[in-house]
Design an enzyme around this catalytic site. Structure first.
Site, mmCIF file in Angstrom:
data_model
loop_
_atom_site.group_PDB
_atom_site.id
_atom_site.type_symbol
_atom_site.label_atom_id
_atom_site.label_comp_id
_atom_site.label_asym_id
_atom_site.label_seq_id
_atom_site.Cartn_x
_atom_site.Cartn_y
_atom_site.Cartn_z
ATOM 1 N N ASN A 38 -2.225 5.518 -2.025
ATOM 2 C CA ASN A 38 -1.360 5.139 -3.164
ATOM 3 C C ASN A 38 -1.487 3.585 -3.150
ATOM 4 O O ASN A 38 -1.442 2.856 -2.135
ATOM 5 C CB ASN A 38 0.046 5.382 -2.708
ATOM 6 C CG ASN A 38 0.422 6.923 -2.805
ATOM 7 O OD1 ASN A 38 0.054 7.553 -3.496
ATOM 8 N ND2 ASN A 38 1.361 7.056 -2.046
ATOM 9 N N GLN A 47 2.768 2.944 -4.117
ATOM 10 C CA GLN A 47 2.847 2.303 -2.897
ATOM 11 C C GLN A 47 4.225 1.794 -2.515
ATOM 12 O O GLN A 47 4.597 0.881 -3.255
ATOM 13 C CB GLN A 47 1.748 1.494 -2.757
ATOM 14 C CG GLN A 47 1.412 0.807 -1.217
ATOM 15 C CD GLN A 47 -0.012 0.110 -1.405
ATOM 16 O OE1 GLN A 47 -0.396 -0.321 -2.339
ATOM 17 N NE2 GLN A 47 -0.146 -0.470 -0.028
ATOM 18 N N HIS A 82 -3.385 2.245 3.619
ATOM 19 C CA HIS A 82 -3.080 3.320 4.598
ATOM 20 C C HIS A 82 -3.472 4.614 3.441
ATOM 21 O O HIS A 82 -3.220 4.603 2.610
ATOM 22 C CB HIS A 82 -1.629 3.712 4.947
ATOM 23 C CG HIS A 82 -0.506 3.604 3.956
ATOM 24 N ND1 HIS A 82 -0.052 2.384 3.119
ATOM 25 C CD2 HIS A 82 -0.045 4.871 3.308
ATOM 26 C CE1 HIS A 82 0.816 2.990 2.346
ATOM 27 N NE2 HIS A 82 0.633 4.122 2.576
#
Ligand code: AMP
Ligand code: ZN
Length: 113
Positions: A86, A93, A99
């Site tokens: 994201n 996000q 990540h």
């Protein structure tokens, strides 16, 4: 440092270290959205793919290697799995440390919400 994923990488916040190497770490998501739900991060802080610079691509590649590795060791590679990063507000996000979500163990739907 108030970044929770930097704190996890440094061992200052608890997480099951499913896999780690010099540059990357995989650990379970606190709120799993599938039977398998791991997060893969670079140990060095990067905000997101949106801000990645030339010198960051080796860390990105190392993360994707770790994604494939943990998917294999957790037995997700046969049935398949989903990898999600994201990015920013529209991407959803919520933690501003780059990540990848690695999700498996159930059939995923498309498109994502
Ligand atoms: P995103 O919304 O893509 O930024 O993903 C952030 C993810 O981090 C969410 O799925 C959270 O459940 C997860 N998360 C937040 N804090 C922790 C933590 N301390 N340990 C593990 N996962 C976390
Ligand atoms: Zn960080």
């Amino acid at each position: 440092m108030d970044c929770i994923f930097c704190q996890i990488a440094a061992g200052e916040l608890p997480a099951e270290r499913v896999y780690e190497d010099e540059d990357t770490l995989a650990f379970p998501d606190l709120r799993p959205r599938a039977p398998h739900h791991l997060l893969v991060i670079p140990k060095r802080h990067l905000d997101s793919l949106a801000g990645a610079r030339d010198e960051d691509w080796p860390a990105v590649a190392a993360c994707l290697r770790t994604v494939a590795h943990v998917a294999r060791t957790r037995g997700m590679d046969q049935a398949g799995y989903r990898v999600v990063a994201n990015v920013g507000v529209d991407g959803g996000q919520t933690v501003n440390h780059l990540h990848w979500h690695v999700l498996g163990g159930r059939l995923m739907t498309w498109p994502p919400g």
